[in-house]
Design an enzyme around this catalytic site. Structure first.
Site, PDB file in Angstrom:
ATOM      1  CB  CYS A   8      -0.890  -0.043   1.247  1.00  0.00           C
ATOM      2  SG  CYS A   8      -1.699   1.522   1.600  1.00  0.00           S
ATOM      3  CD1 TRP A  29      -6.535  -3.752   4.330  1.00  0.00           C
ATOM      4  CD2 TRP A  29      -5.021  -4.973   3.231  1.00  0.00           C
ATOM      5  NE1 TRP A  29      -6.036  -2.985   3.306  1.00  0.00           N
ATOM      6  CE2 TRP A  29      -5.096  -3.702   2.610  1.00  0.00           C
ATOM      7  CE3 TRP A  29      -4.127  -5.900   2.698  1.00  0.00           C
ATOM      8  CZ2 TRP A  29      -4.327  -3.342   1.502  1.00  0.00           C
ATOM      9  CZ3 TRP A  29      -3.358  -5.547   1.596  1.00  0.00           C
ATOM     10  CH2 TRP A  29      -3.462  -4.286   1.017  1.00  0.00           C
ATOM     11  NE  ARG A  87     -13.391   0.413   0.842  1.00  0.00           N
ATOM     12  CZ  ARG A  87     -14.293  -0.346   0.202  1.00  0.00           C
ATOM     13  NH1 ARG A  87     -15.449   0.136  -0.149  1.00  0.00           N
ATOM     14  NH2 ARG A  87     -14.019  -1.601  -0.095  1.00  0.00           N
ATOM     15  CB  VAL A  88     -11.381  -2.499   7.064  1.00  0.00           C
ATOM     16  CG1 VAL A  88     -10.222  -3.105   7.836  1.00  0.00           C
ATOM     17  CG2 VAL A  88     -12.660  -2.523   7.898  1.00  0.00           C
ATOM     18  CB  THR A  89      -7.948   1.955   4.925  1.00  0.00           C
ATOM     19  OG1 THR A  89      -8.140   2.863   6.013  1.00  0.00           O
ATOM     20  CG2 THR A  89      -9.085   2.118   3.933  1.00  0.00           C
ATOM     21  CB  VAL A  90      -3.248  -0.750   6.056  1.00  0.00           C
ATOM     22  CG1 VAL A  90      -3.689  -1.941   6.846  1.00  0.00           C
ATOM     23  CG2 VAL A  90      -3.135  -1.086   4.579  1.00  0.00           C
ATOM     24  CE1 TYR A  93      -5.241   2.130  -5.062  1.00  0.00           C
ATOM     25  CE2 TYR A  93      -3.661   3.934  -4.967  1.00  0.00           C
ATOM     26  CZ  TYR A  93      -4.022   2.639  -4.651  1.00  0.00           C
ATOM     27  OH  TYR A  93      -3.162   1.848  -3.923  1.00  0.00           O
ATOM     28  CD  GLU A 114      -5.291  10.584   5.867  1.00  0.00           C
ATOM     29  OE1 GLU A 114      -6.353  10.094   5.450  1.00  0.00           O
ATOM     30  OE2 GLU A 114      -4.270  10.681   5.148  1.00  0.00           O
ATOM     31  CB  SER A 115      -0.897   7.546   5.411  1.00  0.00           C
ATOM     32  OG  SER A 115      -1.431   8.212   4.280  1.00  0.00           O
TER      33      SER A 115
HETATM   34  N1  LIG Z   1      -6.613   7.944   3.678  1.00  0.00           N
HETATM   35  C1  LIG Z   1      -5.998   6.728   3.899  1.00  0.00           C
HETATM   36  C2  LIG Z   1      -6.160   5.785   2.718  1.00  0.00           C
HETATM   37  C3  LIG Z   1      -5.584   4.434   2.999  1.00  0.00           C
HETATM   38  C4  LIG Z   1      -6.052   3.390   1.973  1.00  0.00           C
HETATM   39  O1  LIG Z   1      -6.965   3.607   1.169  1.00  0.00           O
HETATM   40  N2  LIG Z   1      -5.431   2.191   2.014  1.00  0.00           N
HETATM   41  C5  LIG Z   1      -5.809   1.134   1.112  1.00  0.00           C
HETATM   42  C6  LIG Z   1      -4.637   0.257   0.753  1.00  0.00           C
HETATM   43  S1  LIG Z   1      -3.591   0.934  -0.459  1.00  0.00           S
HETATM   44  C7  LIG Z   1      -6.778   0.203   1.790  1.00  0.00           C
HETATM   45  O2  LIG Z   1      -6.520  -0.239   2.884  1.00  0.00           O
HETATM   46  N3  LIG Z   1      -7.886  -0.100   1.118  1.00  0.00           N
HETATM   47  C8  LIG Z   1      -8.876  -0.992   1.573  1.00  0.00           C
HETATM   48  C9  LIG Z   1     -10.253  -0.569   1.155  1.00  0.00           C
HETATM   49  O3  LIG Z   1     -10.410   0.504   0.572  1.00  0.00           O
HETATM   50  O4  LIG Z   1     -11.174  -1.339   1.409  1.00  0.00           O
HETATM   51  C10 LIG Z   1      -4.548   6.988   4.234  1.00  0.00           C
HETATM   52  O5  LIG Z   1      -3.861   7.672   3.451  1.00  0.00           O
HETATM   53  O6  LIG Z   1      -4.118   6.541   5.278  1.00  0.00           O
END
Ligand SMILES: N[C@@H](CCC(=O)N[C@@H](CS)C(=O)NCC(=O)O)C(=O)O
Length: 328
Positions: free
Chosen positions: A63, A96, A129-132, A196, A147-148
């Protein structure tokens, strides 16, 4: 791939119907600030003090957003203060995942199987959403931030007083902040998120809009970086690291998989040397895993690549000389 609704996991791809085929990224929800003394940050709740061993970072090597946080953790000397776990590159119907019997992809903190369990532990009724990346607070037992852009600001300055942290390295000096943010805004919209928008568009015109804005920005960056070594102020800043994580993935993934194919980064003389320059900064190469990057996109995003075949190429040599010292 899916999302949580009232704490329940639902397997579903991004919904672009409501936006006429355009991919729209959801804003991150956990927005607290870790500060050196636990006082509130710019717009967050207080009480998140920068302490050794208190925080755990969840990332994916694939990511680009998580990659920023890994670079800052490495360069600032935070590895012994902030522990980390890396999810498996395949993000399938459960989102994930961790692999409990695989050391590199275990959840070292909770022993969970899925990343969504981390979110529901923090907020049992969470919808979204479940993001990293995720920065977990072991003391408050919650997500400090997902938030990165904000996590790297915290890593840049909040932990400076801890043992061995590189307080001399400031990737966002106050006098450069305005210019850094101007560059970030364009790079975020058209490059980081732009790839994206091209790749996830489900309407031809939305894809073409994103493609055009992306290459207009790459032309602008190529010109800017032809005459100066770094993006802002003659020194490495946050703006460079934010651009880097997209550029390093570009030829391997975005060019083909996301149809961003006017040119490769290799075809831009300044941009390609710039990526090598940043890659060769001590410690950065260890944060780059092209194998996991390719595996994640080509296997997980079956709507785009139904056969899940991972391309063998391209051949990339980020260790080749970059010759950019002359611009310093
Ligand atoms: N705003 C977030 C975006 C993070 C993000 O979208 N991560 C993606 C991986 S590249 C993710 O986990 N996506 C899972 C999803 O959208 O379900 C950040 O910059 O921390």
């Amino acid at each position: 791939m899916g999302l949580l609704v009232d704490g329940q996991w639902h397997d579903q791809w991004y919904d672009t119907d409501k936006s006429g085929g355009k991919f729209e990224r959801e804003a991150a929800r956990f927005r607290n600030w870790v500060t050196h003394d636990g006082s509130p940050g710019p717009d967050g709740e207080g009480g998140f003090k920068a302490e050794s061993g208190r925080y755990h970072l969840y990332v994916s090597m694939a990511c680009p957003w998580a990659h920023r946080t890994l670079i800052f953790r490495k360069l600032k000397g935070l590895e012994k203060h902030v522990s980390a776990s890396v999810v498996h590159p395949d993000m399938m119907e459960n989102g994930w995942e961790f692999r409990p019997d695989s050391e590199p992809h275990r959840d070292h903190l909770h022993g969970f199987r899925f990343m969504h369990q981390v979110y529901t532990k923090a907020a049992p009724g969470y919808s979204g959403r479940v993001t990293v990346p995720v920065l977990w607070d072991k003391e408050k037992q919650t997500i400090a931030s997902n938030e990165s852009a904000e996590i790297i600001r915290m890593f840049n300055s909040a932990f400076n007083e801890l043992d061995g942290v590189r307080s001399d390295l400031d990737f966002c000096p106050e006098e450069l902040q305005g210019e850094i943010e101007r560059v970030n805004a364009r790079v975020y919209d058209t490059v980081n998120n732009g790839v994206y928008k091209a790749g996830f568009a489900t309407a031809q015109d939305k894809y073409e809009d994103a493609y055009k804005a992306l290459f207009d920005s790459l032309d602008w960056l190529e010109e800017r970086l032809s005459g100066q070594r770094y993006l802002v102020g003659g020194q490495l800043t946050e703006a460079d690291w934010r651009l880097f994580t997209t550029l390093i993935r570009f030829d391997a993934v975005y060019f083909g998989h996301f149809k961003c194919n006017r040119q490769r980064i290799t075809d831009f003389p300044a941009l390609s040397a710039y990526v090598r320059d940043l890659y060769q900064v001590h410690g950065v190469a260890e944060t780059v895993d092209i194998g996991q990057i390719k595996r994640h996109y080509y296997v997980s995003q079956r709507t785009i690549n139904p056969t899940q075949i991972v391309p063998v190429g391209p051949e990339l040599d980020f260790d080749a000389p970059h010759g950019r010292e002359r611009l310093s």
